[in-house]
Enzyme design. Structure first.
Site, PDB file in Angstrom:
ATOM      1  CG  HIS A   1      -0.329   0.018   2.538  1.00  0.00           C
ATOM      2  ND1 HIS A   1      -0.005   1.173   3.211  1.00  0.00           N
ATOM      3  CD2 HIS A   1       0.046  -0.991   3.344  1.00  0.00           C
ATOM      4  CE1 HIS A   1       0.546   0.861   4.374  1.00  0.00           C
ATOM      5  NE2 HIS A   1       0.592  -0.452   4.478  1.00  0.00           N
TER       6      HIS A   1
ATOM      7  CG  HIS B   1       9.997   1.897   7.635  1.00  0.00           C
ATOM      8  ND1 HIS B   1       9.284   2.881   6.987  1.00  0.00           N
ATOM      9  CD2 HIS B   1       9.178   0.788   7.660  1.00  0.00           C
ATOM     10  CE1 HIS B   1       8.091   2.414   6.630  1.00  0.00           C
ATOM     11  NE2 HIS B   1       8.005   1.149   7.026  1.00  0.00           N
TER      12      HIS B   1
ATOM     13  CG  ASP C   1       4.690   0.325   3.837  1.00  0.00           C
ATOM     14  OD1 ASP C   1       5.314   0.413   4.913  1.00  0.00           O
ATOM     15  OD2 ASP C   1       4.147  -0.718   3.459  1.00  0.00           O
TER      16      ASP C   1
ATOM     17  NE  ARG D   1     -11.026  12.290  10.197  1.00  0.00           N
ATOM     18  CZ  ARG D   1     -10.902  11.857   8.947  1.00  0.00           C
ATOM     19  NH1 ARG D   1     -11.890  11.183   8.389  1.00  0.00           N
ATOM     20  NH2 ARG D   1      -9.794  12.091   8.278  1.00  0.00           N
TER      21      ARG D   1
ATOM     22  NE  ARG E   1      -3.014  15.949  13.284  1.00  0.00           N
ATOM     23  CZ  ARG E   1      -3.345  15.992  11.987  1.00  0.00           C
ATOM     24  NH1 ARG E   1      -2.458  15.752  11.061  1.00  0.00           N
ATOM     25  NH2 ARG E   1      -4.575  16.262  11.632  1.00  0.00           N
TER      26      ARG E   1
ATOM     27  CG  ASN F   1      -2.373  23.062   6.955  1.00  0.00           C
ATOM     28  OD1 ASN F   1      -3.037  22.758   5.971  1.00  0.00           O
ATOM     29  ND2 ASN F   1      -1.085  22.817   7.051  1.00  0.00           N
ATOM     30  CB  THR F   2      -7.638  20.367   6.993  1.00  0.00           C
ATOM     31  OG1 THR F   2      -7.934  18.967   6.884  1.00  0.00           O
ATOM     32  CG2 THR F   2      -8.550  21.139   6.053  1.00  0.00           C
TER      33      THR F   2
END
Length: 611
Positions: A11, A135, A337, A456, A525, A555-556
């Protein structure tokens, strides 16, 4: 030396290109294909990276793939043998795909790359890194540290699910690993699935839901599901899970422990679901803190680099920073990933080729993660005109003034500027912006713009020089991967009645001077905005501050629920016309919703699947 990194076939496929150790370009395939979490070969991302570098395919010295398919196949076979005869249905579904395609990925990669240069000998240039090595390399080599502890946590790579390493100079050595099927990432994903969200997509929803609940089930998790040691090492009781052999994450024994079947994705979010989210979040934080404390004591390292999907849990990251065991914490912005593509390229350069590493101790080498495509002003105007958009072209100063005015007036502003971000966060290049002071902005953006769950939260972008005044943080957080509380001076105390409110009703109570970005537990955040990496975005927030006295805006990401973040001006215009965004700035072009042709409006609300 040019090295192309590729991640694919699981993914979040991506490509990245480095030149003499410097990051030149990186992008996820989903941004071009418009397919969320696209797992196919990243042909568009590869083409973009080569074009951005001005490089022909035959100028590439190595192509580095982010994991080792044979080791992954070995894990698949050994797992099925260990659990046989359980899991035959899952085995029968997986093996034909592996035998047909995944086991022979070297040939598949060669054939895909030949599309770019048919006569070039691609196969001799292919290198394969281990998943956690990719990673770890993505975390350490771009970091601003000469040496650091490097911690990778995710679902699973080939065998490793958690690994710790030491990075020094151009060297990186993995010193400890925890192997599948014992995995913090899979434990968290099990609760993601159980609470009705999509695995490998909805984990951030569980994190966002956690502050609404109480960790009532945390002890049950620790008593039954995970044997968590004082040093953070762990083992799972696999009798509660079905991911080794089945087609689901959990089983009936898991259901019985937590009092019922998994939540249907369309069902209402109840207090029980919120409490489950709070509980697994608390357990994850405890495990990560035990691990980082023990590793700090054992290695003596004063800097920490993080990568892997678990490193996108910015609440846990913030607690590690505040724990004080490390002087610096740096998280790869594309920690999942997709970032493996960049890590594989960097591992090939530094570890395989043993090339030196240049470190800037004041700034990382990710260029703000602005590593994707950009468009010239002429190209923007041509594309918008072809799409039927009506726009005004302004000078730099006039554009910033108009956009600051729009924000101060409470409008939702689409902001499409410069190079697209690499990673899952919008960082002021492909963003939707709003006034953080507005008590209604959070609900308006969720329900009328993003078409997503009302619980959210949204993130604040704050001028770096002002972050300590507004938040309990005085550190760089350019990638929106650290959570901290709003400063006491800007909080509003809640009444007993307000504290007793349930769910979204609690979120609708203003709790600070910047309610649109203040979560129910007073956290946020945070993205710190730096003049050096995004001067135009910094200038916009500075204009907004001059008008309002507030250096914080909402900010989104520039997309709706289930849609990849916009990549092109056409993507941005379609999203603008299909949502409640009221103004749009693309380069120096300013678009007003009321001035557009209503015939171009689109129904965006149900265009994309639930994410």
């Amino acid at each position: 030396m040019r090295i192309l990194g590729i991640s694919a076939f699981y993914h979040d496929s991506a490509a990245a290109l480095i030149e003499d150790g410097a990051v030149v370009a990186a992008a996820q395939e989903e941004r071009f294909s418009r397919k969320k979490h696209d797992s196919g070969f990243p042909e568009h991302a590869v083409a973009y990276c080569l074009a951005q570098a001005g490089a022909g395919a035959d100028t590439i010295d190595h192509i580095a793939f982010y994991d080792k398919p044979f080791l992954k196949f070995e894990r698949l076979l050994e797992t099925y043998v260990a659990f046989a005869p359980r899991g035959f249905r899952s085995f029968a579904m997986a093996i034909p795909l592996w035998l047909k395609e995944k086991l022979f990925q070297k040939r598949l990669l060669r054939d895909q790359l030949k599309k770019h240069a048919p006569e070039f000998d691609w196969e001799s240039r292919l290198l394969f890194a281990e998943h956690h090595q990719s990673h770890a390399a993505s975390a350490f080599f771009p970091s601003p540290f000469d040496e650091a502890l490097v911690l990778t946590m995710d679902g699973v790579g080939e065998w490793a699910t958690t690994s710790a390493g030491i990075g020094r100079g151009n060297r990186l050595e993995i010193i400890k690993e925890i192997h599948f099927p014992h995995s913090l990432g899979l434990l968290y994903s099990a609760f993601t699935s159980y609470t009705g969200f999509k695995v490998n997509s909805g984990e951030y929803k569980v994190m966002g839901l956690a502050p609404y609940g109480e960790p009532r089930y945390a002890q049950a998790i620790l008593d039954n599901l995970i044997d968590l040691k004082p040093d953070g090492s762990f083992r799972l009781d696999l009798s509660y899970f079905d991911y080794c052999t089945g087609l689901t994450m959990t089983n009936a024994r898991f259901d019985a422990l937590f009092g019922g079947p998994p939540r249907d994705p369309e069902d209402l979010v109840t207090q029980r679901v919120m409490d489950l989210a709070a509980s697994i979040q608390a357990v994850l934080e405890e495990a990560v803190l035990r691990m980082t404390r023990a590793l700090a004591d054992e290695t003596g390292m004063r800097n920490l680099c993080l990568a892997g999907g678990v490193a996108l849990n910015c609440v846990a990251n913030g607690k590690v920073l505040r724990d004080g065991r490390f002087d610096g914490v740096w998280v790869q912005p594309a920690a999942g990933d997709a970032g493996g593509a960049l890590g594989a390229a960097l591992a090939a350069y530094h570890l395989f080729e043993d090339r030196p590493r240049t470190v800037n101790n004041n700034q990382d080498s990710m260029i703000g993660s602005y590593l994707g495509p950009e468009y010239s002003q002429d190209e923007i105007e041509h594309r918008l005109a072809a799409a039927g958009a009506r726009f005004t072209t302004l000078g730099d100063d006039a554009l910033l003034e108009a956009c600051a005015d729009a924000l101060a007036a409470g409008k939702a502003l689409g902001w499409f500027q410069g190079r697209m971000e690499f990673g899952p966060r919008a960082l002021g290049a492909r963003s939707i912006l709003g006034d953080a002071r507005s008590p209604t902005m959070q609900s308006v953006l969720n329900l009328k713009v993003k078409y997503r769950e009302s619980f959210r939260p949204f993130a604040p972008s704050v001028l770096r020089e002002d972050v300590a005044e507004w938040f309990e943080l005085d550190a760089d957080s350019p990638y929106m991967l650290l959570v901290a509380d709003v400063a006491e001076a800007h909080r509003r105390a809640m009444t007993d009645h307000e504290k007793a409110l349930f769910g979204i009703d609690r979120l609708n109570v203003p709790r600070s001077d910047i309610p649109a970005v203040t979560h129910v537990d007073y956290s946020a955040r945070i993205q710190t905005v730096h003049r050096e990496t995004n001067p135009r975005y910094h200038a916009l927030i500075s204009r907004f501050k001059a008008r309002t006295g507030c250096p914080v805006i909402v900010n989104t990401s520039f997309n709706v629920r289930g849609e990849p973040i916009v990549c092109t001006p056409e993507d941005a215009f379609r999203c603008f016309m299909g949502t409640g965004i009221e103004a749009l700035a693309i380069g120096n072009c300013l678009l007003d919703k009321d001035a557009q042709d209503p015939a171009l409006a689109q129904d965006y609300k149900d265009r994309f699947d639930l994410d």
